[in-house]
Enzyme design. Sequence first.
Site, mmCIF file in Angstrom:
data_model
loop_
_atom_site.group_PDB
_atom_site.id
_atom_site.type_symbol
_atom_site.label_atom_id
_atom_site.label_comp_id
_atom_site.label_asym_id
_atom_site.label_seq_id
_atom_site.Cartn_x
_atom_site.Cartn_y
_atom_site.Cartn_z
ATOM 1 N N PRO A 161 42.395 -14.912 -18.027
ATOM 2 C CA PRO A 161 41.490 -14.107 -18.704
ATOM 3 C C PRO A 161 39.723 -15.383 -20.286
ATOM 4 O O PRO A 161 40.878 -15.640 -20.437
ATOM 5 C CB PRO A 161 41.676 -12.739 -20.093
ATOM 6 N N ASN A 162 38.780 -14.512 -19.060
ATOM 7 C CA ASN A 162 37.868 -15.384 -20.428
ATOM 8 C C ASN A 162 37.501 -16.562 -19.775
ATOM 9 O O ASN A 162 36.362 -17.797 -20.341
ATOM 10 C CB ASN A 162 38.464 -15.387 -22.202
ATOM 11 N N ARG A 178 31.325 -19.882 -23.681
ATOM 12 C CA ARG A 178 32.561 -18.870 -24.446
ATOM 13 C C ARG A 178 32.917 -20.867 -25.422
ATOM 14 O O ARG A 178 33.632 -21.699 -25.064
ATOM 15 C CB ARG A 178 33.870 -19.405 -23.511
ATOM 16 N N TYR A 204 36.271 -25.290 -26.359
ATOM 17 C CA TYR A 204 36.487 -25.633 -25.027
ATOM 18 C C TYR A 204 35.838 -25.784 -24.220
ATOM 19 O O TYR A 204 35.914 -26.590 -23.010
ATOM 20 C CB TYR A 204 36.378 -23.983 -24.416
ATOM 21 N N ASN A 211 46.632 -21.842 -15.931
ATOM 22 C CA ASN A 211 45.902 -22.265 -17.374
ATOM 23 C C ASN A 211 45.835 -20.587 -16.890
ATOM 24 O O ASN A 211 45.117 -19.645 -17.109
ATOM 25 C CB ASN A 211 45.148 -22.275 -17.343
ATOM 26 N N ALA A 265 45.137 -16.621 -22.803
ATOM 27 C CA ALA A 265 45.806 -15.608 -24.143
ATOM 28 C C ALA A 265 46.771 -14.696 -23.246
ATOM 29 O O ALA A 265 48.048 -14.890 -24.459
ATOM 30 C CB ALA A 265 45.008 -14.105 -24.295
ATOM 31 N N GLU A 274 52.326 -25.667 -16.223
ATOM 32 C CA GLU A 274 51.270 -24.678 -16.944
ATOM 33 C C GLU A 274 50.115 -25.863 -17.672
ATOM 34 O O GLU A 274 50.162 -26.791 -18.600
ATOM 35 C CB GLU A 274 51.851 -24.488 -18.208
ATOM 36 N N HIS A 302 47.153 -25.899 -20.285
ATOM 37 C CA HIS A 302 45.610 -25.529 -21.734
ATOM 38 C C HIS A 302 44.984 -26.444 -22.242
ATOM 39 O O HIS A 302 44.800 -27.733 -21.968
ATOM 40 C CB HIS A 302 46.132 -25.553 -23.246
ATOM 41 N N ARG A 306 47.161 -24.934 -33.490
ATOM 42 C CA ARG A 306 45.609 -23.872 -33.268
ATOM 43 C C ARG A 306 46.531 -22.594 -34.541
ATOM 44 O O ARG A 306 47.506 -23.161 -34.829
ATOM 45 C CB ARG A 306 45.330 -23.747 -32.290
HETATM 46 C C1 DQA Z 1 43.883 -21.363 -23.715
HETATM 47 C C2 DQA Z 1 44.183 -21.561 -24.759
HETATM 48 C C3 DQA Z 1 44.502 -20.343 -25.565
HETATM 49 O O1 DQA Z 1 45.241 -20.113 -26.847
HETATM 50 C C4 DQA Z 1 43.780 -19.295 -25.202
HETATM 51 O O2 DQA Z 1 43.868 -18.029 -25.185
HETATM 52 C C5 DQA Z 1 41.882 -19.423 -24.538
HETATM 53 C C6 DQA Z 1 42.524 -20.677 -23.556
HETATM 54 C C7 DQA Z 1 43.647 -22.765 -23.338
HETATM 55 O O3 DQA Z 1 43.096 -23.686 -22.575
HETATM 56 O O4 DQA Z 1 43.508 -24.208 -23.797
HETATM 57 O O5 DQA Z 1 41.933 -18.674 -23.646
HETATM 58 O O6 DQA Z 1 44.180 -21.181 -22.614
#
Ligand code: DQA
Length: 151
Positions: free
Chosen positions: A16-17, A24, A29, A80, A83, A104, A106, A113
């Site tokens: 998501p997002n 964003r 990011y 990725n 959330a 995985e 990120h 964080r």
């Molecule tokens: C994220 C880290 C997550 O905590 C966050 O909710 C994201 C992006 C990252 O790529 O740093 O949406 O996965």
Amino acid sequence: MNAASAKKQVMILGGPNLGRLGLREPGIYGLTTWQELGDLCRSWGQDLDLEIDFVQEDGEGSLVRLVHQASDQADGIIINAAAYTHTSVALRDAVAAVEVPVIEIHLTNPTAREEFRQTNLLAGVVDSGVFGFGVHGYRLALEGMAQLLSV
Ligand code: DQA
């Protein structure tokens, strides 16, 4: 391995997002958009002789279904989960059932964080992880996947 192609196929899944990358919270990011990241990954995939599928879903169930699909079709998965990393037992269960390698990723380092990002439900069911390298982390993850698949 994907029967239609001699190349190993890697599915890169975004949660998501991530479709809003570039817009964003760019201070966190970065400015690269999801589409630009997809182009970069396909080009890095070519260098590594990997075929790349690059997909993003905002919904938890849709992301779970993508994991099932990737599990059936791909030779490896880079995910990725955004959330859902911190919240989704359903996604963890889906990833736990995958037999191909799962990395995985990120963009940020969630453990550096907020408190709520300290819970990682995926960590125990993936093969490895790449955290905190921004967009470049996707290149590192693809190199790692090529190694795991011995391309
Ligand atoms: C994220 C880290 C997550 O905590 C966050 O909710 C994201 C992006 C990252 O790529 O740093 O949406 O996965």
